[in-house]
Write a protein that holds these residues in place. Structure first.
Motif, PDB file in Angstrom:
ATOM      1  N   LYS B  63       0.735  -1.148   0.148  1.00  0.00           N
ATOM      2  CA  LYS B  63       0.145  -0.065  -0.317  1.00  0.00           C
ATOM      3  C   LYS B  63       0.878   1.371  -0.012  1.00  0.00           C
ATOM      4  CE  LYS B  63      -4.178   1.883   2.140  1.00  0.00           C
ATOM      5  NZ  LYS B  63      -5.196   1.432   2.984  1.00  0.00           N
ATOM      6  N   ARG B  83      -0.478   8.218   8.852  1.00  0.00           N
ATOM      7  CA  ARG B  83      -1.605   7.223   8.516  1.00  0.00           C
ATOM      8  C   ARG B  83      -0.943   5.930   8.279  1.00  0.00           C
ATOM      9  NH1 ARG B  83      -4.826  11.985   5.314  1.00  0.00           N
ATOM     10  NH2 ARG B  83      -5.569  12.854   6.930  1.00  0.00           N
ATOM     11  N   GLU B  87      -2.117   2.415  10.330  1.00  0.00           N
ATOM     12  CA  GLU B  87      -2.591   1.377   9.789  1.00  0.00           C
ATOM     13  C   GLU B  87      -1.718   0.014  10.416  1.00  0.00           C
ATOM     14  OE1 GLU B  87      -3.248   1.715   5.589  1.00  0.00           O
ATOM     15  OE2 GLU B  87      -4.016  -0.246   5.436  1.00  0.00           O
ATOM     16  N   LEU B  91      -3.002  -3.310  12.121  1.00  0.00           N
ATOM     17  CA  LEU B  91      -2.925  -4.325  11.595  1.00  0.00           C
ATOM     18  C   LEU B  91      -2.069  -5.662  12.694  1.00  0.00           C
ATOM     19  CD1 LEU B  91      -2.266  -3.509   7.887  1.00  0.00           C
ATOM     20  CD2 LEU B  91      -4.166  -4.933   8.886  1.00  0.00           C
ATOM     21  N   HIS B 166     -13.280   0.017  12.171  1.00  0.00           N
ATOM     22  CA  HIS B 166     -12.696  -0.248  10.735  1.00  0.00           C
ATOM     23  C   HIS B 166     -12.797   1.148   9.994  1.00  0.00           C
ATOM     24  CE1 HIS B 166     -12.405  -1.178   6.485  1.00  0.00           C
ATOM     25  NE2 HIS B 166     -11.674  -2.194   6.860  1.00  0.00           N
ATOM     26  N   ASP B 198      -7.952  -3.597   4.376  1.00  0.00           N
ATOM     27  CA  ASP B 198      -7.930  -2.008   4.189  1.00  0.00           C
ATOM     28  C   ASP B 198      -8.169  -1.215   5.352  1.00  0.00           C
ATOM     29  OD1 ASP B 198      -8.122   0.621   3.456  1.00  0.00           O
ATOM     30  OD2 ASP B 198      -9.580   0.535   1.930  1.00  0.00           O
ATOM     31  N   PHE B 199      -7.304  -1.075   6.355  1.00  0.00           N
ATOM     32  CA  PHE B 199      -7.578  -0.335   7.589  1.00  0.00           C
ATOM     33  C   PHE B 199      -6.899   1.083   7.446  1.00  0.00           C
ATOM     34  CE2 PHE B 199      -8.928  -3.652  10.576  1.00  0.00           C
ATOM     35  CZ  PHE B 199      -8.870  -4.532   9.844  1.00  0.00           C
ATOM     36  N   GLY B 200      -7.152   1.585   6.088  1.00  0.00           N
ATOM     37  CA  GLY B 200      -6.699   3.039   6.081  1.00  0.00           C
ATOM     38  C   GLY B 200      -7.654   4.055   6.928  1.00  0.00           C
ATOM     39  N   SER B 203      -9.414   3.039  13.413  1.00  0.00           N
ATOM     40  CA  SER B 203      -8.737   3.586  14.855  1.00  0.00           C
ATOM     41  C   SER B 203      -8.943   2.663  15.723  1.00  0.00           C
ATOM     42  CB  SER B 203      -9.496   4.852  14.961  1.00  0.00           C
ATOM     43  OG  SER B 203     -10.924   4.874  14.786  1.00  0.00           O
TER      44      SER B 203
END
Lengths: 216, 269
Positions: B63, B83, B87, B91, B166, B198-200, B203
């Protein structure tokens, strides 16, 4: 003497690896020795900063797999190429990269060679001359995989083994690895006792994550 | 609110790809790669590549958050760094707690990239679309469907139980990863382990409000992409999520409140 005569398996001793996503000027050379008798001597060469012994000497009992070791190598190379090294050279950077925390001397103690180490992994990074390699006054000719191999076979009194997951996993000291990477409190991992292969794989993933997030 | 990777992460190769006017330059990290990297998807903030980690046989997802020329460079570097780190930390935390998410391989917060385990298989969305292609409204008689919805609800419950929300739960952000038992089996379209990806926008939070909003977003996304299974999903979610962790029933009560008023708490923000 435990050192095999070089005629038995000279070619299988050192593995040269070109890692992905790394400038082609870096080549990674790895050798594994079991039943090493002169670990104290080897560590002494590191402590006295003997430039002929600029290797990463790693205690194999702290290592679970090729992937774990190569991850540390990869990290050290990226830090080196970015010019952000916090330890004296790329080889000490490899040892520190194995650690999940920022304590450098603890990393040397835990992952580096100690006077009592039995099985060791040796890593040598070669920077091809096209790059900005710093001149080494004591060693005018650039070392090559073959000179490294003969140097190691001369000075490491142990039996060379292939750098394979099978060999590495036979050396792993799991209680130590679990302590170093804080895997002891991980309940779901401990309950995975019936599937040893899966448990090892999942442990490896946690170890890689801890290394990647060191100090972050 | 931006959606990082709103398209299907692994579109089947037959699906028509939106024709891009140009291929963006790959991130610096991929320029030395001897084996090919492919751009999988591009969101507003990040790009996802499929490439390899360390050795050619180990696939990984990379990513990359490219620099944003419209932002002040110092602010941009700081936001990207924060960011990527957030992330990666989330994870790693999920993985350690036993929630199935991609494992972290390597992080370069300065370079704006994060290398993760490649999750094989198809998105839940694709599996559901294939399954729901025929027939009308679905109910409890569809065992395969109920089973996958249960696993989805349990996966979200697991995520919330470790203190992570998420932020962008959709069926595109959940993969059906093949298990050793079902690998390669045809007709096993809804089999597999749910892996949330996709943990963009994720929090760390244990607030009932945040969890309820997470569920609400999923419910809305579900309703628009799989309307035939909407009612069934709501029933399964309430049954399965409620047992996932101790505070779950409170979250479900909160969800009813959120349904009435929408995602935003007030009309001011």
């Amino acid at each position: 003497m435990a050192a095999e005569p070089p005629s038995t398996a000279p070619a299988a001793c050192l593995e040269t690896i070109q890692l992905e996503h790394v400038p082609p000027t870096y080549s990674v050379n790895v050798a594994v020795f079991r039943d090493v008798e002169n670990a104290e001597f080897l560590q002494q060469q590191l402590l006295s900063r003997n430039t002929e012994f600029e290797y990463a000497f790693i205690d194999a009992t702290s290592i679970i797999s090729r992937l774990q070791l190569l991850s540390a190598v990869y990290k050290a190379i990226t830090v080196h190429s970015g010019g952000n090294m916090k330890t004296p050279n790329i080889h000490s950077e490899i040892v520190w990269s194995l650690s999940p925390n920022n304590n450098i001397s603890e990393a040397y103690r835990r992952y580096g060679i100690t006077p009592t180490s039995q099985h060791i992994i040796v890593v040598k990074i070669l920077l091809s001359p096209s790059s900005f390699s710093s001149p080494t006054p004591t060693n005018p000719q650039t070392p090559s995989p073959s000179t490294i191999q003969s140097h190691l076979l001369t000075h490491v009194r142990g039996r060379p083994c292939p750098f394979s997951d099978a060999v590495l996993s036979s050396f792993t000291d799991w209680p130590k690895v679990r302590k170093y990477y804080k895997l002891n409190g991980v309940g779901w991992l401990e309950r995975m006792k019936d599937d040893e292969a899966l448990r090892r794989r999942e442990s490896e993933m946690l170890v890689l994550g801890s290394m990647a997030l060191r100090g972050l | 609110m931006t959606t990082l990777l709103s398209t299907d992460h692994r579109p089947p190769s037959s699906a028509p790809q939106p024709s891009t006017p140009f291929t963006p330059a790959p991130p610096p990290i991929l320029t030395h790669s001897p084996s090919a990297s492919t751009l999988i998807t591009q969101g507003a903030e990040a790009r996802l590549y499929k490439t390899t980690y360390l050795l050619p046989h180990l696939p990984c997802a990379l990513k990359y958050r490219p620099p944003k020329p419209w932002r002040h460079p110092i602010l941009d570097a700081r936001l990207t760094r924060q960011r990527i780190l957030a992330e990666a930390r989330i994870l790693a935390k999920c993985r350690r707690e036993g929630v199935r998410v991609p494992a972290v391989y390597a992080v370069d917060e300065g370079g704006g990239w994060l290398a993760m385990e490649w999750v094989p298989g198809a998105a839940v969305r694709a599996g559901l679309n294939a399954h729901l292609a025929t027939g009308g409204e679905r109910d409890e008689s569809d065992a395969a469907l109920v089973s996958v919805l249960r696993r989805v609800a349990a996966a979200v419950g697991g995520l919330h139980s470790v203190g992570v929300v998420h932020g962008d739960l959709t069926t595109s952000n959940m993969m059906l990863a093949p298990t050793p038992n079902h690998q390669g089996e045809e007709g096993a379209g809804l089999e597999g382990v749910i892996v949330i990806i996709d943990f963009g926008l994720a929090s760390q939070s244990a607030s009932d409000e945040d969890r309820a909003v997470d569920l609400y977003v999923l419910e809305r996304a579900f309703a628009s992409t799989h309307p035939r299974a909407e009612a069934l999903f709501t029933r399964v979610l309430e049954a399965e999520y409620g047992g996932a962790f101790r505070g779950a029933p409170v979250v479900l009560r909160k969800l009813e409140e959120v349904r009435l008023r929408g995602r935003k708490r007030s009309m001011l923000g």
